[in-house]
Structure formats: structure tokens, C-alpha cells
Scaffold this active site. Structure first.
Site, PDB file in Angstrom:
ATOM      1  N   CYS A  69       0.788  -1.165   0.020  1.00 14.51           N
ATOM      2  CA  CYS A  69      -0.136   0.027  -0.006  1.00 14.51           C
ATOM      3  C   CYS A  69       0.747   1.310   0.177  1.00 14.51           C
ATOM      4  O   CYS A  69       0.357   2.198  -0.670  1.00 14.51           O
ATOM      5  CB  CYS A  69      -0.865  -0.174   1.355  1.00 14.51           C
ATOM      6  SG  CYS A  69      -2.153   1.135   1.287  1.00 14.51           S
TER       7      CYS A  69
ATOM      8  N   ARG B  68      -2.952   4.597   5.247  1.00 11.05           N
ATOM      9  CA  ARG B  68      -3.482   3.871   3.952  1.00 11.05           C
ATOM     10  C   ARG B  68      -3.889   2.544   4.412  1.00 11.05           C
ATOM     11  O   ARG B  68      -4.631   1.923   3.403  1.00 11.05           O
ATOM     12  CB  ARG B  68      -2.372   4.025   3.086  1.00 11.05           C
ATOM     13  CG  ARG B  68      -2.149   5.206   2.629  1.00 11.05           C
ATOM     14  CD  ARG B  68      -0.550   5.307   1.929  1.00 11.05           C
ATOM     15  NE  ARG B  68      -0.588   4.628   0.641  1.00 11.05           N
ATOM     16  CZ  ARG B  68      -0.840   5.192  -0.667  1.00 11.05           C
ATOM     17  NH1 ARG B  68      -0.832   6.686  -0.401  1.00 11.05           N
ATOM     18  NH2 ARG B  68      -0.884   4.802  -1.682  1.00 11.05           N
TER      19      ARG B  68
ATOM     20  N   TRP C 156      -0.465  -4.308   2.187  1.00 10.51           N
ATOM     21  CA  TRP C 156      -1.680  -4.612   2.410  1.00 10.51           C
ATOM     22  C   TRP C 156      -2.077  -5.750   1.432  1.00 10.51           C
ATOM     23  O   TRP C 156      -1.779  -5.688   0.322  1.00 10.51           O
ATOM     24  CB  TRP C 156      -2.799  -3.573   1.854  1.00 10.51           C
ATOM     25  CG  TRP C 156      -4.076  -3.685   2.023  1.00 10.51           C
ATOM     26  CD1 TRP C 156      -4.906  -3.916   3.061  1.00 10.51           C
ATOM     27  CD2 TRP C 156      -5.095  -4.035   0.971  1.00 10.51           C
ATOM     28  NE1 TRP C 156      -6.209  -4.192   2.928  1.00 10.51           N
ATOM     29  CE2 TRP C 156      -6.549  -4.114   1.669  1.00 10.51           C
ATOM     30  CE3 TRP C 156      -5.277  -4.161  -0.503  1.00 10.51           C
ATOM     31  CZ2 TRP C 156      -7.472  -4.724   1.009  1.00 10.51           C
ATOM     32  CZ3 TRP C 156      -6.238  -4.526  -1.209  1.00 10.51           C
ATOM     33  CH2 TRP C 156      -7.340  -4.767  -0.549  1.00 10.51           C
TER      34      TRP C 156
ATOM     35  N   ASN D  85       3.741  -1.264  -5.337  1.00  9.34           N
ATOM     36  CA  ASN D  85       2.281  -1.180  -4.881  1.00  9.34           C
ATOM     37  C   ASN D  85       1.748  -1.685  -6.296  1.00  9.34           C
ATOM     38  O   ASN D  85       2.348  -1.233  -7.570  1.00  9.34           O
ATOM     39  CB  ASN D  85       1.844   0.155  -4.799  1.00  9.34           C
ATOM     40  CG  ASN D  85       2.114   0.772  -3.399  1.00  9.34           C
ATOM     41  OD1 ASN D  85       2.545  -0.240  -2.555  1.00  9.34           O
ATOM     42  ND2 ASN D  85       2.102   1.889  -3.062  1.00  9.34           N
ATOM     43  N   GLY D  86       0.426  -2.276  -6.317  1.00 10.76           N
ATOM     44  CA  GLY D  86      -0.078  -2.494  -7.616  1.00 10.76           C
ATOM     45  C   GLY D  86      -0.169  -4.001  -7.744  1.00 10.76           C
ATOM     46  O   GLY D  86      -0.281  -4.743  -6.809  1.00 10.76           O
TER      47      GLY D  86
ATOM     48  N   GLU E  35     -24.540   5.193   3.115  1.00  9.87           N
ATOM     49  CA  GLU E  35     -23.261   5.665   3.717  1.00  9.87           C
ATOM     50  C   GLU E  35     -23.380   5.258   5.140  1.00  9.87           C
ATOM     51  O   GLU E  35     -22.126   4.879   5.827  1.00  9.87           O
ATOM     52  CB  GLU E  35     -23.121   7.138   3.401  1.00  9.87           C
ATOM     53  CG  GLU E  35     -22.228   7.874   4.059  1.00  9.87           C
ATOM     54  CD  GLU E  35     -20.558   7.264   3.593  1.00  9.87           C
ATOM     55  OE1 GLU E  35     -19.538   7.631   4.047  1.00  9.87           O
ATOM     56  OE2 GLU E  35     -20.378   6.283   2.572  1.00  9.87           O
TER      57      GLU E  35
ATOM     58  N   LYS F 239     -20.383   2.712   6.835  1.00  9.70           N
ATOM     59  CA  LYS F 239     -19.389   3.363   7.922  1.00  9.70           C
ATOM     60  C   LYS F 239     -19.539   2.428   9.133  1.00  9.70           C
ATOM     61  O   LYS F 239     -18.712   2.096   9.963  1.00  9.70           O
ATOM     62  CB  LYS F 239     -19.921   4.761   8.482  1.00  9.70           C
ATOM     63  CG  LYS F 239     -19.288   5.860   7.437  1.00  9.70           C
ATOM     64  CD  LYS F 239     -17.958   6.110   7.398  1.00  9.70           C
ATOM     65  CE  LYS F 239     -17.352   6.758   6.174  1.00  9.70           C
ATOM     66  NZ  LYS F 239     -17.534   5.892   4.936  1.00  9.70           N
TER      67      LYS F 239
ATOM     68  N   GLU G  77     -17.537  -1.151   8.020  1.00 15.86           N
ATOM     69  CA  GLU G  77     -16.068  -1.217   7.907  1.00 15.86           C
ATOM     70  C   GLU G  77     -15.340  -0.791   9.004  1.00 15.86           C
ATOM     71  O   GLU G  77     -14.145  -1.082   8.839  1.00 15.86           O
ATOM     72  CB  GLU G  77     -15.937  -0.159   6.895  1.00 15.86           C
ATOM     73  CG  GLU G  77     -16.089   1.483   6.990  1.00 15.86           C
ATOM     74  CD  GLU G  77     -15.682   2.334   5.705  1.00 15.86           C
ATOM     75  OE1 GLU G  77     -15.092   1.939   4.787  1.00 15.86           O
ATOM     76  OE2 GLU G  77     -16.163   3.460   5.585  1.00 15.86           O
TER      77      GLU G  77
ATOM     78  N   HIS H 114     -40.617  -5.460   0.614  1.00 15.71           N
ATOM     79  CA  HIS H 114     -40.629  -6.372  -0.559  1.00 15.71           C
ATOM     80  C   HIS H 114     -39.230  -7.526  -0.364  1.00 15.71           C
ATOM     81  O   HIS H 114     -38.851  -7.830  -1.095  1.00 15.71           O
ATOM     82  CB  HIS H 114     -40.101  -5.573  -2.019  1.00 15.71           C
ATOM     83  CG  HIS H 114     -41.164  -4.704  -2.356  1.00 15.71           C
ATOM     84  ND1 HIS H 114     -42.287  -5.088  -2.698  1.00 15.71           N
ATOM     85  CD2 HIS H 114     -41.440  -3.523  -2.449  1.00 15.71           C
ATOM     86  CE1 HIS H 114     -43.207  -4.406  -3.066  1.00 15.71           C
ATOM     87  NE2 HIS H 114     -42.688  -3.149  -2.931  1.00 15.71           N
TER      88      HIS H 114
ATOM     89  N   LYS I 209      -6.648   2.689   2.512  1.00 13.73           N
ATOM     90  CA  LYS I 209      -7.119   4.139   2.186  1.00 13.73           C
ATOM     91  C   LYS I 209      -7.180   4.264   0.613  1.00 13.73           C
ATOM     92  O   LYS I 209      -7.989   4.832   0.213  1.00 13.73           O
ATOM     93  CB  LYS I 209      -6.263   5.128   3.088  1.00 13.73           C
ATOM     94  CG  LYS I 209      -6.841   6.554   2.798  1.00 13.73           C
ATOM     95  CD  LYS I 209      -8.329   6.862   3.407  1.00 13.73           C
ATOM     96  CE  LYS I 209      -8.682   8.187   3.110  1.00 13.73           C
ATOM     97  NZ  LYS I 209      -9.984   8.463   3.765  1.00 13.73           N
TER      98      LYS I 209
END
Length: 610
Positions: free
Chosen positions: A2, A27, A74, A99-100, A483, A487, A490, A506, A605
């Protein structure tokens, strides 16, 4: 991914690397490591867990050196183990941080095994280390050339920094799809994935472009682009303050950033209040472009997607312009039908979100003429690839769970809505004045909402022992329910879902019982009576209701119905105001469950991988 940091200097770089990695902790990561050129060898220290554990291990061996690279990982390929932690080393000669995601790592791994390379990890990054080693030893032992040759073999996204044992005076870095910058000092230079990692040493940075390879020495930097040319890359002076990266009097960055929202909103709104809703907010060419568009296509991920979802209601109701909102990672892989005059709007806090960037490229390939970026980081990749941009002025956001970035994105989207409405003749002068006045008073209303924290903390005690929750909203407040659920899940790890309140009957109503708390966003708007009916459906099944209402809405508490009243209804900007209580609810529920609020498990992040 990360985080990446590297340094070459005439002083010991270990403190620089450690400080840089600490600045990158926000991050999200699960292991950390550094590799330092100590003269006789490249010494590597890696640890699973926090940077502090790796720092202690480096101190224990008195690690010093004038050239080094560091990384917070990460996990993507392979588990969370020390063997998989970066940096990776090949042949005791080459060390790499990355990274990646390398998409062709399996093919390259088999090829390298046939060449005699032995793999110690499960990562795609070790492929890069061995590819550079092979190019280096087969060539003239020139690290810059070896990295250029190695990256030609890679498919996917990467930002890398590389050092070699027998070249102690150079560090080489390269990027494709993941952010990377070079920091410029006096007789010392740096590389990093984020400007925060080098702020203690320099504010002068060069953002590398796609395909760039850079040779970094103490005396200077040489950059070559993907075509082999030497481009001119602008030197930027970062305006990020070190104070914004410190906790100050707060316990967590998330708490700090929730409470910074009045100022962040005021700073973002300040752009609008001067001349009102004018195209120049979005760039010099905005007037010509915005007059020609016949629709809006919003592309974003996560929290930013919910901001776009709320804005769709505004754009269609106020500006009268057809609007669609898509998750960027889905849009980029479907056969979309393009309407060239539809404005592409991308939303990204970092400006480097890979899925959003790739979705923007895909939209352009389909023939879309214009793109507008809403972003919090100046000169990041997505704004640079867009025709128009508005920056949200939220300041540095360290907590993984976005808070002030989300609310300032809503302001930017509202400004776009009103600007388009004005250009299309659907916004009267009286209505513009009303909206500007509402914006002017919004930071104060948000501060009043923050003052509800003690009441919300009491609610959080009830949530802390739950494992599931439902969030309900209608109309423009449905994305705020989404949202709120995001929150809560997470950072507290409570499973939470959000639904339009009218959809409850429904299917989701089957979940409701006394163990399932139901949070309701219930402002005093045109849908209030409908929401009340939906609440009765919950109570009839024994569900416990937690209602965020306005001061002037007519609710009363009763058994199984808890009510917290936000400040008076703020009209069209109500979604911004009602975001604050759900942020605070998630924060305090997480605190009571003992989770890591700023660094929730499994999350990062800056999401620069698919």
C-alpha cells in the site's frame, strides 16, 4: 500495495524511511519492511504488524545507511506473513518495493523458474525483483536500464522503487497505474507513493506520469517517459501541512476528521460564495463545455459512489438533466453505450483510485468528449486526465473510513448541479440566492449536529452488542442510509445493510426482529409521512427503531422508538447534515467494540488495485 518510501542522502536514511512509513500508516496495511544499503550488503528488516515493530527490530541491530527503500503492505497475493512482506530481494543483489498488481505474474514466475530463480514468497512482487535481477546481470549492471527492460515484461499496475548492491549511489523507480512521486531535497532525494511520506524532508515534488522511469541520485533526478524521451515534469510545492497529519487533541483521526467538517465544508463552500454558481468554478473552459452537455454520467467507488448517488436526485430535480451513476469497477467491464455529449464526472478523494481512473479511460475510448473530476488531492492522476476539475478542500484525510471527503464531495456536486441549472435556465435568481444562503449557514448547522455526540454515544452502547443492523432512507436520503451502513460495517464490523424504506416490505422486512436495530433517516421533507408508514411496518414486527429526525419534525419517543433530532431542516442540503449522525454512530459503536477505528481490518485508504 500500500505505501512506498525511498531515500538517498549523505545522512542515515533509516529514520527518514521509518518516519515516512508511519506517515503512510493511514492507508491501511498488515506488514512493514525496509531494505538499506549498508555498504557490504543490503540489509532487510520486515515484520508482520505495525511499523513500530519493524522500527524496533531495525533499532535492535543499529541499522544505518545512506540509501534505502521501505514499504507498508496490504496483502493481495499471498497471506500476511513475513516472507510475503516487502522489500523483496533477488540474489542478494536487487531489492524492490511495489504497489499494484502484476497481472501476468504467473507466466513470468514460470519463465523465471526455468531460468533457475527460486521463489521465497507467494507475491507477484518477487517476480519484479527477479526480472530486474535477470536484466541487470545479463546487461551492463546498469540499474536504470535493467528496470526499463524489466517493466516492459509486466502487465498490470505498478509503482516500484529499486536499489542494487553494487550501485550504492542510485535508486530507480517507475510507475504505471499507481501513484508515485519524487521528492527533491538539497543533496538528497526521495521517492514515495504519497506526499505525506516526505513532508518532513521536503515540500518540492515531481509527480511521475504513466510509464515514467526515474533515476534518483543525490545530485539530481533523470526521468524518461514510456517512449524513451526525456520529458519536462513540473516541480510542485506541496501545501499539505504537517499539523494536518497529526492527531492533536483527538483520540483517532476519524474523530478528528468528523469534527473538522465545519471547516472543511466552509473552505469548500468559499469557492462558491464569491461569484455564485459560475462555470469558472470548474475551469477556464467550463462555460463552453457545460453549455453543450445533454446528460451526466457519474463514475465512482465506495463512499464516493454514494455521493454521486445523492447528487443524481439534485441534478435531475434542480438542473433537469438526465443523470446516471455507476460503480466504476462495473462500468469499465461492461459494453456501455456512449452518448458523446454526456459529461463524465469522476469522484475520488485521492485522485488515484485505479478503478475510477480506468473507468475514465474507458469512457474516453467510447467517445465521450468531456470529463470533470471532483477530487481532494491537487495534481493527482484523475484531475490531470480530466478537462475540468473542482477540488474539495477537505484537507488531509487519514482515517480509512472517509468522512469529511464525503460531505465536501456533496458540496462540489451541489455546486455543479446549480451551475448546470443556471446555464439551462432552470435556476431563478431568487432560488440561487436561497441556495447560496443555505450553503453559507451549513457549516454552523453541521457544528450543531456534532453537538449531538453525547446522545449518539448512548445509542452506540445499544449497537455495540449487535451483529446486524438495517438503515432506511427515502429519496435523496437513501444514499445517506447507504453511507451510514457502510461506515458501521467497515469500522465496527457489524453487518449492516441499507434499503430505500419503501422496499422494506419487498423482502428485507423478513430480517426484522428484536435483535435487528433499524436506523431511519427521517428529515422533515415531502417523503416524511411515507417514512413514518415504513417505520410502523418495523414496529409491528418487534423491530427497534433509531430515528434521526429534524428539530421541526413531529416525532415522539415511545417503547422501541428512539429519536435524536438534528438541527432544523436545512432544505435541499439535508443529506449533508444527516451524514454527521451516522458517522458518529459508527465511530462510537466501533470504539465500544474495541476495533481499530482508523485502520479497519482488510481495508486500505488508497485503493490502487482492482
Amino acid at each position: 500495495m500500500c505505501g512506498i518510501v525511498g531515500a538517498i542522502a549523505q545522512r542515515n536514511v533509516v529514520p527518514i524511511l521509518v518516519e515516512g512509513l508511519k506517515r503512510l500508516e493511514y492507508r491501511g496495511y498488515d506488514s512493514a519492511g525496509i531494505a538499506v544499503h549498508t555498504g557490504a550488503q543490503i540489509t532487510r528488516v520486515r515484520r508482520v504488524g505495525r511499523v513500530a515493530e519493524m522500527e524496533n527490530a531495525a533499532s535492535a541491530i543499529n541499522l544505518t545507511g545512506t540509501l534505502g527503500i521501505g514499504h507498508t503492505r496490504w496483502a493481495t497475493h499471498g497471506g500476511v506473513t513475513e516472507f510475503n512482506a516487502h522489500p523483496h530481494i533477488s540474489g542478494n543483489l536487487i531489492s524492490v518495493v511495489h504497489n499494484g498488481i502484476i497481472e501476468n505474474h504467473d507466466v513470468q514466475r514460470e519463465r523465471l523458474k526455468q531460468l533457475g530463480y527460486v521463489f521465497e514468497s507467494q507475491t507477484d512482487t518477487e517476480v519484479i525483483a527477479h526480472l530486474v535481477h535477470y536484466a541487470y546481470t545479463q546487461g551492463a549492471h546498469d540499474l536504470f536500464t535493467a528496470v526499463q527492460n524489466a517493466v516492459r515484461e509486466l502487465s498490470g499496475a505498478y509503482a516500484i522503487a529499486v536499489i542494487a548492491l553494487d550501485q550504492p549511489d542510485v535508486m530507480v523507480c517507475a510507475r504505471m497505474g499507481c501513484p508515485l512521486l519524487v521528492g527533491l531535497g538539497e543533496g538528497e532525494n526521495f521517492v514515495a507513493s504519497d506526499v505525506s511520506a516526505v513532508l518532513s524532508a521536503t515540500r518540492r515534488v515531481i509527480f511521475l506520469e504513466e510509464g515514467d522511469v526515474a533515476e534518483v541520485r543525490r545530485s539530481g533526478v533523470k526521468i524518461v517517459d514510456r517512449s524513451g524521451n526525456v520529458p519536462e515534469r513540473k516541480v510542485h510545492v506541496s501545501d499539505v501541512s504537517l499539523a494536518s497529519l497529526e492527531l492533536g487533541p483527538y483520540s483517532h483521526f476519524m474523530q478528528k476528521e468528523i469534527h473538522e467538517q465545519p471547516k472543511a465544508l466552509a473552505d469548500t463552500i468559499e469557492q462558491v460564495l464569491g461569484d455564485g454558481f459560475v462555470p469558472e468554478l470548474f475551469g477556464a473552459d467550463a462555460a463552453d463545455i457545460l453549455k453543450q452537455i445533454d446528460g451526466v454520467q457519474i463514475l465512482a467507488c465506495g463512499t464516493s459512489y454514494y455521493a454521486g448517488s445523492a447528487a443524481r436526485y439534485w441534478l435531475e430535480a434542480i438542473a433537469g438533466i438526465p443523470t446516471s451513476v455507476e460503480i466504476a469497477s462495473e462500468y469499465r467491464y461492461r459494453d456501455a453505450v456512449a452518448r458523446p455529449n454526456t459529461l463524465i464526472v469522476t469522484i475520488s478523494q485521492s485522485g488515484e483510485t485505479l478503478d475510477t481512473m480506468e473507468a475514465l479511460k474507458y469512457a474516453k475510448s467510447l467517445g465521450h468528449k468531456w470529463a470533470l473530476s471532483i477530487c481532494n488531492v491537487k495534481e493527482s492522476a484523475i484531475p490531470r486526465a480530466s478537462d475540468l476539475v473542482i477540488y474539495t478542500r477537505a484537507g488531509a484525510e487519514i482515517g480509512v473510513a472517509s468522512t469529511k471527503a464525503f460531505t465536501t464531495q456533496l458540496i462540489a456536486l451541489f455546486a455543479l448541479t446549480c451551475t448546470l441549472a443556471k446555464l439551462r435556465g432552470t435556476l431563478t435568481a431568487e432560488k440561487e440566492a436561497e441556495y447560496l444562503d443555505a450553503l453559507r449557514h451549513l457549516p454552523g448547522s453541521v457544528q450543531h449536529a456534532l453537538n449531538l455526540e453525547p446522545q449518539i454515544r448512548v445509542w452506540a452502547e445499544k449497537f455495540a452488542g449487535k451483529e446486524h443492523a438495517l438503515f432506511l432512507g427515502r429519496g435523496v436520503h437513501y444514499p445517506i442510509a447507504l453511507e451510514g451502513a457502510l461506515k458501521l460495517k467497515e469500522i465496527s464490523y457489524i453487518h449492516a445493510e441499507a434499503y430505500p424504506a419503501g422496499e422494506l416490505k419487498h423482502g428485507p422486512l423478513a430480517l426484522v426482529d428484536e435483535k435487528m436495530p433499524v436506523v431511519v433517516i427521517a428529515p422533515n421533507d415531502a417523503l416524511l409521512e411515507k417514512v413514518k408508514s415504513n417505520m410502523q411496518e418495523v414496529r409491528a414486527r418487534g423491530g427497534e427503531l433509531f430515528v434521526f429526525a429534524d428539530l421541526d419534525s413531529h416525532f415522539s419517543e415511545s417503547e422501541g422508538v428512539h429519536v435524536i433530532r438534528t438541527p432544523r431542516h436545512v432544505g435541499v442540503l439535508s443529506p449533508v447534515l444527516h451524514t454527521i449522525p451516522v458517522q458518529l454512530l459508527a465511530y462510537h459503536a466501533a470504539l465500544m467494540r474495541g476495533t481499530d477505528v482508523d485502520k479497519p481490518r482488510n481495508l486500505a485508504k488508497s485503493v490502487t488495485v482492482e
